[in-house]
Design an enzyme around this catalytic site. Structure first.
Site, PDB file in Angstrom:
ATOM      1  N   ILE A 155       3.077  -4.693  -9.202  1.00 15.18           N
ATOM      2  CA  ILE A 155       3.635  -4.886  -7.859  1.00 15.18           C
ATOM      3  C   ILE A 155       4.065  -3.538  -7.289  1.00 15.18           C
ATOM      4  CG2 ILE A 155       5.417  -6.049  -6.511  1.00 15.18           C
ATOM      5  CD1 ILE A 155       5.643  -8.061  -8.853  1.00 15.18           C
ATOM      6  N   ASP A 211       9.067   8.001  -9.369  1.00 16.54           N
ATOM      7  CA  ASP A 211       7.932   8.038  -8.429  1.00 16.54           C
ATOM      8  C   ASP A 211       8.352   8.036  -6.969  1.00 16.54           C
ATOM      9  OD1 ASP A 211       6.009   8.227 -10.237  1.00 16.54           O
ATOM     10  OD2 ASP A 211       5.221   6.189 -10.026  1.00 16.54           O
ATOM     11  N   ASN A 239       8.553   3.682 -11.989  1.00 16.82           N
ATOM     12  CA  ASN A 239       8.114   3.171 -10.682  1.00 16.82           C
ATOM     13  C   ASN A 239       9.197   3.248  -9.623  1.00 16.82           C
ATOM     14  OD1 ASN A 239       5.695   2.598 -11.674  1.00 16.82           O
ATOM     15  ND2 ASN A 239       5.798   0.378 -11.418  1.00 16.82           N
ATOM     16  N   GLU A 269       6.315  -2.099  -5.585  1.00 17.76           N
ATOM     17  CA  GLU A 269       7.607  -2.440  -4.977  1.00 17.76           C
ATOM     18  C   GLU A 269       8.116  -1.422  -3.962  1.00 17.76           C
ATOM     19  OE1 GLU A 269       7.040  -0.884  -8.748  1.00 17.76           O
ATOM     20  OE2 GLU A 269       7.222  -3.031  -8.463  1.00 17.76           O
ATOM     21  N   ASP A 326      -3.294  11.104  34.353  1.00 19.99           N
ATOM     22  CA  ASP A 326      -3.045  11.346  35.767  1.00 19.99           C
ATOM     23  C   ASP A 326      -3.190  12.830  36.017  1.00 19.99           C
ATOM     24  OD1 ASP A 326      -2.477   8.812  36.524  1.00 19.99           O
ATOM     25  OD2 ASP A 326      -0.325   8.974  36.177  1.00 19.99           O
ATOM     26  N   VAL A 369       5.684  -5.638 -13.371  1.00 23.10           N
ATOM     27  CA  VAL A 369       6.368  -4.541 -12.690  1.00 23.10           C
ATOM     28  C   VAL A 369       5.362  -3.453 -12.335  1.00 23.10           C
ATOM     29  CG1 VAL A 369       8.063  -2.718 -12.973  1.00 23.10           C
ATOM     30  CG2 VAL A 369       8.550  -5.012 -13.808  1.00 23.10           C
TER      31      VAL A 369
END
Ligand code: ADP
Ligand code: MG
Length: 888
Positions: free
Chosen positions: A287, A714, A710, A289, A331, A284
């Site tokens: 990764i 976070d 996580n 996520e 242009d 966990v």
């Protein structure tokens, strides 16, 4: 019924209960809109909620978690099992909300970029969103416009339509409103041969036309071919792609770490279940996520913010490319200038003077005025004006001498026309004149003058002499060095009306010139200066005359010397390599055609530039596609140009491109901040767990803790970093190199902060154990045998320290050089709120008993809290010290 092509015009109009002159009334149109529905193609089906949920769950991480939950449940750890389930659900819900927010934002963008249609309603021409066109509407067509629905043509002037969307045939088809299939073949005329019809989603490449709407929306021919509609572009940005790569890589790393850990644990003789749960914690931790969701939401928010800066992003990858742009090709007319033209001077019958001194009673000068008004596709009256600003200016000039277009056109009916295109740089129309026919031509002087054999002077047509020519060229020169746009006028007389374009535009009789002023946009000068500071060069591209272009370029600070100017004919003589070698000294490209633009983009890119190119016409599409960031004009731009572009300027203003670059750089910076934040946090967790295992300690963080930090605490700071206020210095940096990796220069930062967070978490773990047991010895750092509640206390300290220090660490990301105190802690309110919310959540979990028991945490004393807070600000302190050292 779809055999509209076999009916006559009158029959069609009668059946559709409409009128060619007045169009529908707004009232009837409204009723029909209700009856027939919106004129839009229902693209792909929206994903169902079930599909969305499945997409969220179908993820390695979720599988890992579900296995963990199952095993926890299996061994009777119900609290763990249920909290894992809650986190999985929460994560899926947040994911779905974020995803649909991002989707909505992009959907809204697409809506903004949908084409408009010009229809006649209540006898007036109106520009309406294409989706509001109803059967019976009288629709006007011109070059560059998408056909809004299926139409029976009532009028077609050189109308060419490219029908590849429908027939696959990319060569434009000539349309003919008068086409009448023989009765016998009526049944089986294929779509490609129905010359009196125009079909939805095909595109006018040339000419003009009028049609009556026969079928709209899904009833149209293209609506019936559902399969053709799924032509979604790849909307993932390079950053998202490389992130997906990083994610995969980290996935492998996490598997590897788990296996290693498992072996270490096995040799240490640890409990298998505990090892298993720790391995899951690590997985966990490794990764990232939350990352993909956060990146897409930050992109979506950024893209929405750009709308306020008058920029509509059509292709998401452009946001990142913007940050790397090194050259902006713009242009001139309308983008660098205001496109508010006013005729100021004229030259005719050997007279060069201000427009107000033109003499209407002079035959030559009067014909000049008549040409200006007749050879003109714009419309102007005191209330409204439509059309090309150049042409509107001519009508305004005519009106000043009481020459109204509608009055004059009644007298001299327009019989046929050869429309303006930016390659010929001319246009002509044919009119009835007393007992003969006149063709009226206007265009760029260097195209028109060589085609003149005679001149209309002193009331008679006489051969054009060298000295006439010199005088004309001198007059044009005077106008263009004063930054005036020069147009020249000529005519020709016939005794019948059957002529073609080659006849009409050869052997002309010169009438005169006019010069019109088009002031530069006021804000452009400052924007060009800003670009220079940001390492971006501005290049002017124009169909206008060299001297006019240079005069304006000089005023805007684009060019200093005439040697920086090159014209289209010179470009033709250069090979691609030669051009590439010279291109760094060229800042103004004058008298160019759209084809030249492709050559210019290629040469610039060959020299390693990241090029942004603007365009508006049909022929600009290839160069817009070729450029790294193709920019279409929202106001003057054709549908074709918009379709080919990566972004659209709703105000046609050069300064908006510069703002978009700034925004693009900022978005990239912010995404990078979010990514580095999440990765350094994850790295910290890995360090803490891995070290503890290696040293043979109990595991400092339970899977649920890591999961919680996580996926919940976070996420908010990461999102807040994504909307960090703009760094005022972002336009003082050089453009980011495209190949530059996301992590370039950031690896030491990542590693250092990972180590800091990991170490302080371990320190909290050790101190938590010692405080609880009253152990005052330094060694062993962590007891090999520890009571259950002492371990709980130690883990709680580690958990809180980990989450707090990450919240504090998020402030380090705001700038890698400037002190957070000089940026201002409160300048990103979202981040401050994230911190407060994060702290509140943690305090609740620790101090509300039912929650505490679910999370397996111990109560903390005031002393504990104080210690945790002290530890948590360590990352900020160390980073501030490093910033001070860096600045010196
Ligand atoms: P740009 O928009 O970059 O100024 P264009 O391709 O629109 O360049 O125009 C190029 C030249 O063609 C102009 O300088 C002018 O001489 C001529 N021109 C422009 N508009 C028209 C028009 N509507 N009819 C005839 N000539 C035109
Ligand atoms: Mg133009």
């Amino acid at each position: 019924m779809s055999n509209w092509y076999s009916k006559t015009k009158t029959q069609t109009l009668r059946e559709l209960e409409t009128n060619e002159q007045q169009g529908l009334s707004e009232e009837i149109a409204k009723a029909r809109l209700k009856k027939y529905g919106k004129n839009e193609l229902v693209m792909k089906k929206k994903r169902t909620l079930g599909q969305r949920i499945f997409a969220q769950i179908n993820d390695i991480l979720v599988y890992v978690l579900l296995i963990a939950a199952l095993i926890s449940a299996f061994v009777g750890e119900w609290a763990d099992a249920s909290i894992i389930a809650v986190v999985v659900v929460l994560n899926a819900v947040i994911g779905i909300i974020q995803e649909s927010k991002a989707e909505q934002a992009l959907e809204a963008l697409k809506k903004m970029a949908t084409p408009k249609a010009i229809v006649k309603r209540d006898s007036e021409l109106k520009e309406i969103p294409s989706e509001n066109v109803v059967p019976g509407d009288i629709v006007l067509l011109d070059a560059g416009r998408y056909i809004p629905c299926d139409l029976r043509l009532l009028e077609a002037a050189n109308l060419k339509i490219e029908e590849s969307a429908l027939t696959g045939e990319s060569v434009p088809v000539d349309k003919d409103a008068a086409y009448n299939p023989s009765k016998k073949n009526c049944e089986k005329v294929p779509i490609g041969d129905q010359k009196n019809m125009a079909f939805m989603s095909t595109l006018v490449t040339y000419g003009r036309g009028v049609g009556v709407a026969t079928q709209t929306g899904m009833h149209s021919q293209i609506g019936k071919i559902a399969t053709l509609l799924h032509q979604a572009d790849d909307e993932t940005t390079p950053l998202q792609k490389s992130l997906a790569q990083v994610g995969k890589y980290l996935g492998f790393v996490s598997v590897a770490i788990c296996i290693i850990m498992f072996f270490i644990g096995f040799f240490q003789g640890r409990d298998t279940l505990e090892m298993f749960m720790t391995a899951i914690s690590l997985a966990v931790a490794a990764i990232p996520e939350g990352l993909p969701a956060i990146v897409s939401i930050v992109l979506a928010i950024g893209v929405q913010r750009m709308i306020k800066q008058n920029v509509i992003i059509r292709k998401l990858p452009a946001v990142e490319a913007l940050g790397s742009v090194t050259i902006i090709c713009s242009d001139k007319t309308g983008t660098l200038t205001q496109n508010k033209m006013t005729v100021t001077n004229f030259y005719s019958d050997c007279t060069y003077d201000a427009l107000e001194n033109l003499n209407v009673n002079n035959d030559v000068q009067r014909l000049l005025l008549e040409n200006m008004v007749l050879c003109n596709d714009a419309s102007y009256n005191s209330e409204s004006q439509t059309g090309d600003p150049t042409e509107i200016a001519l009508l305004v000039a005519g009106a000043a001498f009481d020459l109204q277009k509608d009055v004059l056109e009644k007298k001299h009916k327009r019989l046929s026309e050869f429309p303006f295109d930016s390659n010929r740089k001319m246009m002509s129309t044919l009119h009835e004149y007393e007992d003969s026919y006149f063709s009226m031509t206007k265009g760029a002087i260097d195209r028109l003058l060589p085609r003149c054999k005679h001149i209309f002077k002193d009331g008679i047509v006489q051969p054009l002499t060298e000295s006439d020519k010199n005088e004309i060229v001198a007059a044009a020169q005077t106008m263009s060095t004063e930054a005036l746009r020069v147009l020249s006028f000529a005519f020709k007389q016939y005794d019948n009306e059957h002529i073609n374009i080659y006849e009409a535009e050869e052997n002309l009789i010169f009438i005169g010139l006019v010069g019109m002023i088009d002031p530069p946009r006021l804000e452009v000068k400052a924007a060009i200066k800003e670009c220079k500071k940001a390492g971006i060069r501005t290049v002017m591209i124009t169909g206008d005359h060299k001297d006019t272009a240079f005069a304006i370029a000089k005023e805007l600070g684009i060019a200093k010397k005439e040697s920086e100017v090159i014209v289209g004919t010179q470009l033709d003589n250069l090979s691609d390599e030669q051009l590439a070698n010279e291109i760094n000294h060229l800042n103004v490209f004058a008298r160019v055609s759209p084809e030249h633009k492709v050559k210019i983009v290629k040469a610039l890119r060959a020299k390693g530039n990241i090029v942004s190119m603007t365009g508006d016409g049909v022929n600009d599409a290839p160069s817009l596609k070729q450029a790294d960031v193709g920019v279409a004009m929202g106001i003057t731009g054709t549908d074709v140009a918009k379709g080919a572009a990566d972004m659209v300027l709703t105000d046609d203003n050069f300064s908006s491109i510069v703002k978009a670059v700034e925004e693009g750089r900022n978005i990239y910076h912010n995404i990078k901040k979010s990514i580095l934040f999440l990765l350094s946090c994850n790295f910290g967790e890995i360090i803490a767990l891995f070290l503890a295992i290696l040293l043979g300690w109990a595991t400092p963080l339970r899977p649920i803790h890591i999961l919680w930090v996580n996926l919940i605490t976070d996420t908010l700071p990461a999102l807040s970093l994504g909307v960090d206020p703009e760094d005022p210095d972002v336009m003082k940096e050089k453009p980011r190199r495209v190949k530059e990796s996301l992590f370039s220069g950031s690896i030491p930062f990542l590693i250092l902060n990972g180590i800091i967070i990991g170490l302080i978490t371990l320190i909290a773990f050790i101190v938590g154990a010692k405080l609880y047991t009253g152990d005052t010895n330094l060694f062993p750092l962590f007891p090999s045998k520890i009571a259950e509640d002492a371990l709980l206390h130690a883990q709680t300290m580690a958990f809180v320290t980990l989450s707090f220090s990450q919240l504090v660490h998020s402030f380090n990301l705001r700038s890698r050089t400037k002190s957070i105190f000089s940026i201002g802690i409160f300048t990103n309110k979202y981040l401050v709120f994230s911190l407060l919310i994060g702290v509140c959540i943690q305090v609740c979990i620790i101090s509300i008993p039912p929650l505490a028991s679910i999370f397996g945490v111990h109560t903390l004393t005031v002393k504990d809290w104080g210690f945790v807070l002290l530890l948590s600000i360590v990352p900020l302190l160390i980073n501030e010290i490093i910033k001070i050292l860096k600045r010196q």
